[in-house]
Write a protein that holds these residues in place. Structure first.
Motif, short mmCIF file in Angstrom:
data_model
loop_
_atom_site.label_atom_id
_atom_site.label_comp_id
_atom_site.label_asym_id
_atom_site.label_seq_id
_atom_site.Cartn_x
_atom_site.Cartn_y
_atom_site.Cartn_z
N ASN A 18 0.85 -1.18 0.00
CA ASN A 18 0.00 0.00 0.00
C ASN A 18 0.89 1.24 0.00
N GLU A 50 -0.33 5.62 -6.54
CA GLU A 50 -1.53 5.09 -7.18
C GLU A 50 -2.03 3.78 -6.56
N SER A 51 -1.23 3.19 -5.68
CA SER A 51 -1.69 2.01 -4.95
C SER A 51 -2.56 2.47 -3.79
N PRO A 52 -3.53 1.64 -3.36
CA PRO A 52 -4.39 2.04 -2.24
C PRO A 52 -3.58 2.38 -0.99
N ASP A 59 -10.65 -5.95 -3.98
CA ASP A 59 -10.30 -4.99 -5.03
C ASP A 59 -8.98 -4.30 -4.71
N ASP A 60 -8.79 -3.94 -3.44
CA ASP A 60 -7.54 -3.30 -3.03
C ASP A 60 -6.36 -4.25 -3.18
N ALA A 63 -5.60 -4.38 -6.95
CA ALA A 63 -5.06 -3.11 -7.44
C ALA A 63 -3.62 -2.92 -6.98
N SER A 64 -3.35 -3.21 -5.72
CA SER A 64 -1.99 -3.04 -5.20
C SER A 64 -1.02 -4.00 -5.89
N GLU A 66 -1.15 -5.10 -8.99
CA GLU A 66 -0.83 -4.59 -10.33
C GLU A 66 0.14 -3.43 -10.26
N VAL A 67 -0.11 -2.48 -9.37
CA VAL A 67 0.74 -1.29 -9.28
C VAL A 67 2.16 -1.68 -8.88
#
Length: 268
Positions: A18, A50-52, A59-60, A63-64, A66-67
């Motif tokens: 994060n 751009e990461s949570p 979802d978090d 997303a994290s 991928e980033v």
């Protein structure tokens, strides 16, 4: 003149997926208290903005992943490390994705604080002397409701237990209702203490719990709250014998030994 390498340094990267610098600082404080070998170097990484800022659901997690994967692979930062610890208490895709990478120092050794905590807990559990005695247990205290099912499924998969089947050594997952970010100044410390105490006591109600896992990297440094709850529930002597597992410390220790084992037992 010729030189001979007689001692090889182990370099471990601890990845906070994060974007909270405060969370990374808490992780660093946990590592500073460890008695690591002088040849082991640990470094920390905080995910890009751009990461949570707090990983609170599926979802978090995605997303994290991928980033951070894109950032670490595009910069080539992993080339200088032997091992990586993913400091998010979840079934995080980065653990598998990074383990597939080959760096300049060989194939990376990778684990997450979730997986490392399971291994540490099982290693510390004792076996009752009588077959009729109830098994000693371990369990997880974590943040929000989402993690109850997520982590329970993750434990079953990691241990090879069929979903829904009984696991006599696992006491389950209890939640505080907080988020990871709440542990870093977003919530009154008195509220954090109350919610963490209540969740710990619910876990201890599940039976002979010998190990309590702190199911969030943001909980680093809050061991005293869990210890006080264990003493209140079990009494002074028994409560002080409960192991309180910090996943970051468990992970760094596991990776240090795994890298050493890899060098001893692998021929290439």
């Amino acid at each position: 003149m010729t030189t001979t390498l007689i001692r090889r340094t182990t370099r471990i990267l601890v990845v906070n997926p994060n974007s909270s610098a405060a969370m990374t600082h808490g992780v660093e404080e946990a590592i500073r208290g460890m008695g690591l070998s002088e040849s082991t170097e640990t470094y920390t990484y905080t995910a890009p903005p751009e990461s949570p800022a707090s990983i609170d659901d599926g979802d978090d997690v995605l997303a994290s992943s991928e980033v951070v994967y894109k950032n670490l692979t595009s910069t080539g930062a992993l080339q200088q490390y032997d091992a990586v610890l993913v400091a998010c208490f979840s079934v995080h895709p980065l653990v598998h994705r990074l383990a597939e990478l080959q760096g300049s120092r060989g194939k990376l050794v990778v684990t997450g604080i979730f997986e490392a905590s399971i291994q540490a807990s099982l290693a510390l559990l004792t076996t009752p002397p009588l077959d009729t005695a109830p098994p000693r247990k371990w369990g997880i205290v974590t943040t929000g409701k989402f993690w109850e099912a997520h982590l329970t499924r993750g434990v079953d998969k990691f241990l090879g237990v069929d979903a829904g089947s009984a696991n006599s050594k696992f006491a389950g997952v209890e939640t505080t209702g907080l988020t990871a970010g709440d542990f870093h100044g977003h919530v009154d410390p008195a509220v954090i203490k109350q919610k963490l105490t209540e969740a710990t006591k619910r876990l201890l109600d599940q039976g002979a719990v010998d190990c309590v896992v702190m199911g969030c990297a943001g909980m680093a440094g809050l061991e005293d709250i869990i210890r006080a709850a264990a003493v209140e529930k079990y009494g002074l002597e028994r409560g002080n014998q409960v192991f309180i597992i910090d996943g970051v410390r468990a992970g760094v220790g596991l990776l240090e030994q795994t890298v050493r084992n890899k060098r001893m037992f692998q021929s290439i």
